[in-house]
Design an enzyme around this catalytic site. Structure first.
Site, PDB file in Angstrom:
ATOM      1  N   SER A 175      -6.143  79.236   2.833  1.00  0.00           N
ATOM      2  CA  SER A 175      -4.951  79.297   1.989  1.00  0.00           C
ATOM      3  C   SER A 175      -5.332  79.485   0.525  1.00  0.00           C
ATOM      4  O   SER A 175      -6.304  78.898   0.042  1.00  0.00           O
ATOM      5  CB  SER A 175      -4.136  78.008   2.149  1.00  0.00           C
ATOM      6  N   TYR A 194       2.049  85.118 -22.403  1.00  0.00           N
ATOM      7  CA  TYR A 194       2.010  84.150 -21.302  1.00  0.00           C
ATOM      8  C   TYR A 194       2.995  84.540 -20.208  1.00  0.00           C
ATOM      9  O   TYR A 194       2.656  84.523 -19.013  1.00  0.00           O
ATOM     10  CB  TYR A 194       2.329  82.750 -21.831  1.00  0.00           C
TER      11      TYR A 194
END
Length: 288
Positions: A175, A194
């Site tokens: 995962s 950002y």
């Protein structure tokens, strides 16, 4: 190299805040953890010591700068030659294989976060000087490096090492979790780069999930809203944000976010890939 008998997780930005909570949660679930840090050596080493006291040989620390700057240092480098971000990311994943012989989970948590306004002139109203432009280029390399480019290189290294591992040495549950942002579609004023980088990370999550599905590597995102608030913002400002959260009118705890990460890493989520889960108390439903 220790025999690969337990699952291993690499968590970037693991020394403090959300990263620490994620690392502790995965460790409690039986994972050995590779704790990446940039500048927080004392905190990372203290956490490693705590985890190893609970279960010997279950934690290591690795230092790396994940900004997209070719001259950034890496553990063990003598500084005589530039080290690319691609190499630094590959070495992080390699550290798991060197120490434990495997890497089952990757959590891309490390993230720079600060404003980069589009319009920022000096006191006389002039355009930024050369030094300011250089600072902006550095900020772009830092924000995009930690929030988007490093996760891409880390996922690439993770997948390549998996593909090169003999089937008999592989685990059964792989995962990757990307820590996105619940508010990407409701951006914070002045945080343009950002926001761009976190949007790219969401795209990476979906694209990598599709590409890595044949390998049975799941890729998901977890997007905190108000979580583990910083100390340098005026209390009245934070209370204003908290009051807008529909559920409980507060910020989330680190554990409330890390619990979702740990669930998505577990076999209980084995049919979930390519999704981004918001852990924001409904905050993203309200802010325009």
């Amino acid at each position: 190299m220790t025999a690969p008998t337990v699952p291993v997780a690499l968590v970037t930005g693991a020394a403090k805040r959300l990263g620490r909570s994620i690392a502790e949660g995965l460790h409690a679930e039986g994972y050995a953890v590779c704790l990446h840090y940039h500048r927080s050596a004392a905190e990372a080493n203290a956490l490693s010591a705590t985890l190893n006291a609970r279960r010997p040989n279950s934690a290591i620390t690795v230092q790396a700068d994940l900004s997209n700057v070719a001259t950034a240092p890496v553990s063990g480098a003598d500084g005589s030659a530039p080290v690319t971000l691609f190499t630094r990311c590959a070495e992080l994943v390699a550290a798991c294989y060197t120490h434990w012989g495997r890497c089952d989970v990757l959590v891309n948590n490390a993230s720079s976060f600060y404003p980069t306004p589009l319009l920022r002139n000096d006191e006389d109203g002039h355009e930024p000087c050369v030094g300011d432009r250089e600072a902006m280029e550095t900020a772009t390399a830092d924000l995009f490096g930690s929030n988007a480019i490093a996760p891409y290189f880390l996922i690439k290294a993770f997948a390549h090492r998996f593909a090169g591992t003999p089937a008999k040495h592989r685990g059964t549950n792989y995962s990757i979790i990307n820590m996105v942002d619940a508010m990407t579609n409701q951006p914070l004023l002045g945080y343009t780069i950002y926001t761009m980088a976190k949007g790219a990370l969401e795209g990476l999550t979906r694209s990598a999930a599709l590409e890595l599905a044949p390998l049975q590597i799941r890729v998901n995102g977890v997007g905190p809203g108000l979580s583990v608030l910083v100390d340098d913002m005026p209390p009245a400002v934070w209370e204003g944000h908290r009051s807008k959260v529909p559920l409980y009118q507060r910020d989330s705890s680190a554990a409330e976010v890390s619990d979702v990460v740990i669930f998505l890493c577990s076999s209980k989520a084995k049919y979930i890939t390519g999704t981004c889960v918001k852990v924001d108390g409904g905050y993203s439903l309200t802010r325009a």
